[in-house]
Design a protein around this motif. Structure first.
Motif, PDB file in Angstrom:
ATOM      1  N   GLY A 121       0.796  -1.230   0.000  1.00  0.00           N
ATOM      2  CA  GLY A 121       0.000   0.000   0.000  1.00  0.00           C
ATOM      3  C   GLY A 121       0.825   1.274   0.000  1.00  0.00           C
ATOM      4  N   LYS A 143       3.466   1.781  -4.841  1.00  0.00           N
ATOM      5  CA  LYS A 143       4.351   1.277  -5.918  1.00  0.00           C
ATOM      6  C   LYS A 143       3.599   1.229  -7.250  1.00  0.00           C
ATOM      7  CE  LYS A 143       5.116  -2.549  -3.687  1.00  0.00           C
ATOM      8  NZ  LYS A 143       4.381  -2.267  -2.407  1.00  0.00           N
ATOM      9  N   THR A 144       2.414   0.597  -7.199  1.00  0.00           N
ATOM     10  CA  THR A 144       1.652   0.464  -8.438  1.00  0.00           C
ATOM     11  C   THR A 144       1.188   1.840  -8.922  1.00  0.00           C
ATOM     12  OG1 THR A 144       0.943  -1.690  -7.641  1.00  0.00           O
ATOM     13  CG2 THR A 144      -0.253  -0.829  -9.516  1.00  0.00           C
ATOM     14  N   PHE A 145       0.858   2.701  -7.939  1.00  0.00           N
ATOM     15  CA  PHE A 145       0.444   4.060  -8.312  1.00  0.00           C
ATOM     16  C   PHE A 145       1.601   4.778  -9.035  1.00  0.00           C
ATOM     17  CE2 PHE A 145      -0.164   8.596  -7.517  1.00  0.00           C
ATOM     18  CZ  PHE A 145      -1.487   8.771  -7.928  1.00  0.00           C
ATOM     19  N   ASN A 205      -4.863  -2.371   1.296  1.00  0.00           N
ATOM     20  CA  ASN A 205      -5.011  -2.004  -0.115  1.00  0.00           C
ATOM     21  C   ASN A 205      -6.047  -2.910  -0.767  1.00  0.00           C
ATOM     22  OD1 ASN A 205      -4.680  -1.127  -2.707  1.00  0.00           O
ATOM     23  ND2 ASN A 205      -2.525  -1.737  -2.894  1.00  0.00           N
ATOM     24  N   SER A 230      -4.401  -5.055  -3.844  1.00  0.00           N
ATOM     25  CA  SER A 230      -2.997  -5.274  -3.490  1.00  0.00           C
ATOM     26  C   SER A 230      -2.361  -6.286  -4.461  1.00  0.00           C
ATOM     27  CB  SER A 230      -2.903  -5.819  -2.062  1.00  0.00           C
ATOM     28  OG  SER A 230      -1.571  -6.073  -1.752  1.00  0.00           O
ATOM     29  N   SER A 231      -1.237  -5.858  -5.084  1.00  0.00           N
ATOM     30  CA  SER A 231      -0.553  -6.770  -6.024  1.00  0.00           C
ATOM     31  C   SER A 231       0.134  -7.878  -5.222  1.00  0.00           C
ATOM     32  CB  SER A 231       0.515  -6.025  -6.824  1.00  0.00           C
ATOM     33  OG  SER A 231       0.160  -4.693  -7.021  1.00  0.00           O
TER      34      SER A 231
HETATM   35  N1  LIG Z   1       1.391   9.314  -4.331  1.00  0.00           N
HETATM   36  C1  LIG Z   1       0.126   8.983  -4.268  1.00  0.00           C
HETATM   37  N2  LIG Z   1      -0.818   9.875  -4.500  1.00  0.00           N
HETATM   38  C2  LIG Z   1      -2.084   9.571  -4.434  1.00  0.00           C
HETATM   39  N3  LIG Z   1      -2.544   8.363  -4.158  1.00  0.00           N
HETATM   40  C3  LIG Z   1      -1.687   7.404  -3.886  1.00  0.00           C
HETATM   41  C4  LIG Z   1      -0.287   7.652  -3.949  1.00  0.00           C
HETATM   42  N4  LIG Z   1       0.329   6.531  -3.637  1.00  0.00           N
HETATM   43  C5  LIG Z   1      -0.591   5.591  -3.417  1.00  0.00           C
HETATM   44  N5  LIG Z   1      -1.811   6.122  -3.571  1.00  0.00           N
HETATM   45  C6  LIG Z   1      -3.030   5.379  -3.408  1.00  0.00           C
HETATM   46  O1  LIG Z   1      -2.804   4.404  -2.441  1.00  0.00           O
HETATM   47  C7  LIG Z   1      -3.434   3.205  -2.763  1.00  0.00           C
HETATM   48  C8  LIG Z   1      -2.425   2.063  -2.742  1.00  0.00           C
HETATM   49  O2  LIG Z   1      -1.457   2.312  -3.620  1.00  0.00           O
HETATM   50  P1  LIG Z   1      -0.788   1.207  -4.488  1.00  0.00           P
HETATM   51  O3  LIG Z   1      -1.739   0.201  -4.939  1.00  0.00           O
HETATM   52  O4  LIG Z   1       0.008   1.869  -5.516  1.00  0.00           O
HETATM   53  O5  LIG Z   1       0.123   0.569  -3.422  1.00  0.00           O
HETATM   54  P2  LIG Z   1       1.154  -0.588  -3.610  1.00  0.00           P
HETATM   55  O6  LIG Z   1       2.387  -0.225  -2.985  1.00  0.00           O
HETATM   56  O7  LIG Z   1       1.218  -0.978  -5.016  1.00  0.00           O
HETATM   57  O8  LIG Z   1       0.464  -1.728  -2.791  1.00  0.00           O
HETATM   58  P3  LIG Z   1       0.613  -3.302  -2.991  1.00  0.00           P
HETATM   59  O9  LIG Z   1       1.941  -3.680  -2.593  1.00  0.00           O
HETATM   60  O10 LIG Z   1      -0.427  -3.854  -2.084  1.00  0.00           O
HETATM   61  O11 LIG Z   1       0.294  -3.576  -4.401  1.00  0.00           O
HETATM   62  C9  LIG Z   1      -4.040   3.389  -4.126  1.00  0.00           C
HETATM   63  O12 LIG Z   1      -5.412   3.584  -3.976  1.00  0.00           O
HETATM   64  C10 LIG Z   1      -3.426   4.630  -4.632  1.00  0.00           C
HETATM   65  O13 LIG Z   1      -4.331   5.376  -5.391  1.00  0.00           O
END
Ligand SMILES: Nc1ncnc2c1ncn2[C@@H]1O[C@H](COP(=O)(O)OP(=O)(O)OP(=O)(O)O)[C@@H](O)[C@H]1O
Length: 732
Positions: A169, A172-174, A280, A283-284
């Motif tokens: 969360g 990363k994916t964002f 999340n 979540s990936s």
């Molecule tokens: N910099 C940012 N600005 C706005 N929203 C964000 C930002 N970073 C993350 N988010 C939001 O936070 C949530 C989780 O982000 P994200 O899915 O990218 O996390 P992650 O690190 O990929 O998690 P996971 O490891 O579970 O996949 C998403 O809803 C995303 O929109």
């Protein structure tokens, strides 16, 4: 072109040409042309120098991450690390950011326990230094800071990797893919795709081709995310061949434009493993690697090179503490265990690389195997560490930043990947040869060697060269008469000189053979008639003709009156060696005894054989010396005659070609015969020395034979005398 437009040096040339030409328009025109070419070349070279300087500067500006540039586009790079903070409503007070210095300070509460006393709490600070700290939500800034440089390098032919790392969360994916609410939330992947196809469209002459593959590593299995429905999409294997990784069966799909690429990418995203996590919703649960394979032609027309580069966009799954997972037994926990395990192998690998250990555990997990090149090979790599700045995730943030610090120390060596293409290489060389020829022609023109040719020599040209060499060898012509124009010609000259040398050598051999300078074949030794040696060549103990006596070098030993009276041919010997009573015998008796000694006793036979061999050798050498001496006289006579002839002919100038040839032949013959004379003279000297040495050996051997004989004769005479006395006594 007029004289006014010339440089100062050229003006001089022009003036001289005007003075010297005095009405001869051809020469003036030629010089004008040369000056024109020269000024064009000067302008071209200064333009080229400017171009090179600017392009080198441009390269340096673009590649600010280079630590050291090496030849052939090779560069040693440090991996870049950026920190991206996710926005938070209740950020931790322990985190302090210095975006200008790209530093993060974290206040950590620690306990200090004094022995026996109460436990004290104190605040410690951990400082992390990165390449940038990004707290904005602006995705464009993130792309510009973290990805643009790598994408551009990939378009230049380098391999590049952009990776996101962080806990669940953290965004990363964002960062990598972006949010779907607004167009401005596009992440690194869509922006990179846009950049690639923008370049493709803007530079159609570069002939950029793009292929893509998309895979995920889920629970240590590799899955293709671009496999269409109905196609087999099982777990894939990684093969390593000569340091290069290959995943057989992984779809590599050619893509033509941005829309097509993004469509494919999002289709792949649908196949990606996601779970509903407390932190999340989407979540990936796998590590994803999207790869673009970019091929492009660089340079212009025939100088084209084909570069092949890879752009890896890696979205790692997030790590998390198992104790925070509510689903104790479910698949979420199992997935988390798998993710943590593979990430811990990634940490171990990075740690080993940072310490420069001999063994790097790349093969311990699928993820590290896939990232081998990105972490320590031919690649430019950027890591984006994502963090959620809340107290709850402080430990995870510290862990991620520690990992970032290690990664920041890693170095890779990236090279521009050029594809070897036979046709283009051939074209390149043909073009290069043609350019070099033109350059040679230009240089020749500037140095006044207008007629120089660099083509293969014709048979006619070769014949002309041969004649010139022959004339040079026979002293008719000077060395200057042999032209030195180009490398081919110099090579040909060497060959012709070798040819001439071989021919002269053969002629010399012929003349030497004519003069019988090869030692005659061995003649069979004369048959032994058992009587002894011929009076003129050998010796015996009886009467010998006086002229048969060998030369005396040493002082002769004393001869008895008896010996003198019967004319015995005595050789030098030592007085003490001659036994008493030898000289009292009749000479006939002595001679008989000598024959008996030589033919009937072993010692006598052996010594006689040695003597005969030496005498035979002496005879052969004498004959050889006689022959040499005759040859020497003959050569001397011919030298004298030829000398006289040359002196006579030297006065008259040859009127035609035939006479010239005759004179050349005469000179050649004279040189050969003179050479022969010197050679024969040398050989005769050696032959004489050998002869003298052999004569001495023969004398020594004869003396040895005589001494042995005397010793034998003394014993035999005594014994026979006693025998006779005994016989006479018995008769009486
Ligand atoms: N910099 C940012 N600005 C706005 N929203 C964000 C930002 N970073 C993350 N988010 C939001 O936070 C949530 C989780 O982000 P994200 O899915 O990218 O996390 P992650 O690190 O990929 O998690 P996971 O490891 O579970 O996949 C998403 O809803 C995303 O929109």
């Amino acid at each position: 072109m007029s004289a006014d437009s010339c440089e100062t040096g050229d003006r001089e040339i022009w003036k001289n040409a005007e003075d010297s030409s005095s009405g001869r328009g051809g020469r003036k025109h030629e010089i004008a042309r040369t000056l024109e070419i020269r000024s064009f070349f000067t302008a071209l070279s200064s333009w080229f120098t400017l171009y090179i300087t600017q392009s080198v500067q441009r390269q340096k500006d673009q590649s600010s991450c280079f630590i050291r540039e090496m030849p052939y586009g090779e560069c040693e790079c440090r991996m870049k690390v950026h920190l991206r903070m996710r926005p938070s409503s209740k950020p931790s007070s322990a985190l302090h950011f210095d975006e200008a210095k790209a530093m993060v300070r974290i206040d950590v509460q620690k306990k200090q326990s004094n022995s026996g006393g109460p436990t004290k709490l104190y605040t410690d600070q951990i400082v992390f230094s990165l390449d940038s700290v990004i707290r904005t939500t602006d995705q464009e800034t993130v792309f510009d800071l973290c990805a643009k440089e790598i994408v551009d390098d990939v378009l230049r032919g380098y391999n590049g990797t952009i990776m996101t790392y962080g806990h669940v969360g953290s965004g990363k994916t964002f960062t990598m893919t972006g949010g779907n609410k607004e167009y401005a939330h596009r992440g690194i992947i869509p922006r990179a795709v846009h950049r690639l196809f923008q370049e493709k469209e803007e530079k159609p002459e570069a002939g950029i081709t793009v292929q893509m593959s998309y895979l995920e590593v889920y629970n240590e299995g590799i899955y293709d995310l671009l496999q269409r429905k109905g196609e087999p999409g099982g777990c894939l294997m990684i093969l390593e061949d000569n340091g290069l990784l290959e995943i057989p069966g992984l779809a590599k799909i050619p893509v033509e434009n941005e829309a097509e690429t993004l469509k494919l990418y999002f289709e792949g995203e649908k196949l990606r493993s996601y779970s509903n996590h407390t932190l999340n919703q989407m979540s990936s649960r796998s590590h994803c690697v999207l790869t673009f394979y970019i091929e492009r032609q660089t340079g212009i027309r025939t100088f084209q090179d084909v570069t092949v580069a890879k752009l890896n966009l890696v979205d790692l799954a997030g790590n998390e503490r198992l104790k925070n997972i509510a689903d104790y037994r479910g698949h979420l926990r199992r997935e988390a265990m798998g993710i943590n395990k593979s990430l811990s192998f990634l940490l171990q690998t990075v740690y080993a690389l940072r310490l420069g250990q001999d063994y790097i555990p790349f093969r311990h997990s699928r993820l590290t195997t896939l990232l081998k090149e990105s972490l320590g090979g031919n690649c430019k790599t950027v890591l984006v560490v994502c963090a959620w700045p809340e107290d709850y995730f402080l430990d995870e943030t510290i862990g991620a930043l520690r990992f970032a610090q290690w990664v920041k120390c890693l170095k890779t060596t990236a090279v521009i990947n050029k594809k070897l293409d036979f046709a283009s290489t051939k074209r390149r060389y043909v073009r290069e040869i043609s350019d070099l020829r033109q350059e040679l022609a230009l240089k020749d023109a500037l140095s006044g060697r207008m007629g120089a040719s660099y083509n293969e020599l014709t048979e006619e040209a070769k014949t002309q060269l041969r004649n010139k060499i022959e004339a040079f060898i026979t002293d008719e012509k000077e060395l200057d008469q042999i032209p030195i124009e180009n490398f081919r010609q110099v090579k040909e000259l060497f060959c012709l000189f070798k040819e001439a040398h071989v021919s002269i050598h053969a002629q010399l051999e012929k003349v030497l053979a004519e003069y019988r300078l090869i030692p005659p074949p061995e003649e069979p030794p004369p048959e032994d008639n058992g009587v002894g040696e011929l009076a003129c060549e050998g010796f015996h103990v009886g009467i010998a003709p006086l002229d048969a006596r060998p030369e005396r070098h040493a002082k002769p030993g004393p001869l008895s009156p008896e010996a003198k009276s019967c004319g015995v041919s005595m050789l030098t010997y030592k007085e003490k060696d001659v036994p008493e009573g030898v000289w009292e015998c009749e000479s006939d008796i002595r001679n008989d005894a000598f024959l008996e000694f030589k033919h009937a006793t072993q010692e006598g036979q052996e010594q006689e054989t040695v003597l005969k061999n030496k005498e035979e050798e002496l005879r052969t050498k004498r004959r050889y010396a006689r022959d040499i001496s005759a040859s020497l006289n003959k050569a001397k006579q011919e030298v004298e005659e030829l000398k006289k002839l040359i002196e006579e002919k030297g006065v008259i100038k040859p009127s035609n070609c035939a006479e010239l040839e005759k004179r050349a032949a005469l000179m050649t013959r004279f040189r050969f015969v003179k050479a022969v004379y010197h050679k024969v003279h040398k050989e005769l000297k050696i032959a004489k020395q050998n002869l003298e040495a052999l004569q001495q050996e023969v004398r020594d051997q004869k003396e040895k034979l005589l001494v042995s004989f005397y010793s034998w004769f003394d014993n035999v005479a005594k014994y026979r005398g006693e025998e006779t006395e005994q016989f006479m006594a018995s008769m009486a």
